[in-house]
Design an enzyme around this catalytic site. Structure first.
Site, PDB file in Angstrom:
ATOM      1  N   ASP A  39       0.850  -1.188   0.000  1.00 56.49           N
ATOM      2  CA  ASP A  39       0.000   0.000   0.000  1.00 56.49           C
ATOM      3  C   ASP A  39       0.883   1.234   0.000  1.00 56.49           C
ATOM      4  OD1 ASP A  39      -3.262   0.203   0.960  1.00 56.49           O
ATOM      5  OD2 ASP A  39      -2.078   2.045   0.979  1.00 56.49           O
ATOM      6  N   TYR A 147     -14.062   4.702 -15.325  1.00 54.62           N
ATOM      7  CA  TYR A 147     -13.952   3.630 -14.331  1.00 54.62           C
ATOM      8  C   TYR A 147     -14.460   2.307 -14.909  1.00 54.62           C
ATOM      9  CZ  TYR A 147     -14.525   1.062  -9.960  1.00 54.62           C
ATOM     10  OH  TYR A 147     -14.448   0.115  -8.955  1.00 54.62           O
TER      11      TYR A 147
END
Length: 254
Positions: A39, A147
């Site tokens: 991350d 998206y």
């Protein structure tokens, strides 16, 4: 299902520090896996998880992070490609730069992580890759052109990867969540003119009448990643309250 289901296996979860990724990492760990979290902010993770800062849009960062997890745990068996970003608008609303940025993270990010992991996965007897896709790949949603296009690519990528690597002993599948109760959706609601009405509209769009929980998506990912699903590959699993396949009649009002 028990803590022994993933015993002896190592999983890497991208975007695993929050939202759906954190729920996936927690469930895999609960069921016995050693978990590496990749991350941008990999600090403050639950005890036992191995965090590595990683930018999935940078190949060198990805290769270093995947190697760090594999070397820390002595191998790698499962890759959860969960990192991604959202985008709103029609094709008129997003610039070329935004298209490139979303594509670079949502699609090429999965390519980079999977590519870096393949040498390790080929050594595993329980190798699996699970990609986080979306209902936007299979349904036309308003204001989600960019998206939806990126997630449509993820769906096709999943099928191609499954075909390419099945005979190497690597299964590849994806989950297609509906609108989930995540921090990103929370920010969208907060920016709406009437957040309460917008939430009600999103809940009503899904046949079961509510947002999908991160834990429900995690449970589907865990099934696809599990050695118990050894004959499941090239599958997209909808976790959307029936949005993809059901057409219920409106509730009658008096």
């Amino acid at each position: 299902m028990s803590a022994a289901e993933f015993s002896g296996l190592t999983a890497v979860v991208t975007g695993g520090a929050s939202g759906i990724g954190a729920a996936i990492a927690a469930l895999l760990q609960e069921r016995g896996a050693s978990v590496g979290v990749l991350d941008l902010n990999a600090e403050g993770l639950p005890a036992g998880q191995f965090g590595v800062r990683c930018d999935v849009s940078d190949d060198a960062s990805v290769r270093a992070a995947v190697s760090a997890v594999a070397e820390h745990f002595g191998g790698l068996d499962i890759v959860i490609n969960n990192a991604g970003i959202g985008a709103q608008g029609t094709i008129e609303d997003n610039s070329d730069e935004e298209w490139h940025r979303v594509w670079d993270i949502n699609v090429l990010g999965m390519v980079r992580v999977s590519r870096a992991a393949l040498p390790w996965l080929r050594k595993s007897s329980a190798a699996a890759i699970v990609n986080t896709c979306s209902i936007a790949a299979t349904a036309g949603l308003p204001q989600r052109a960019l998206y939806g296009a990126s997630k449509g690519a993820v769906l096709s990528l999943t099928l191609s990867m499954a075909a390419d690597h099945l005979r190497e002993g690597i299964r590849v599948n994806c989950v297609n969540p509906g609108t989930a109760d995540t921090p990103w959706v929370g920010r969208l609601l907060d920016s709406a003119t009437d957040p309460q009405a917008e939430r009600a509209a999103l809940e009503a769009r899904q046949p079961h009448g509510r947002l999908v929980s991160a834990q429900e998506v995690a449970a589907a990912v865990a099934y696809l990643a599990s050695p118990l699903a050894g004959s499941t590959s090239g599958t997209s699993l909808a976790v959307d309250g029936g949005m993809q396949g059901l057409r219920l009649r409106p509730i009658a009002t008096s």
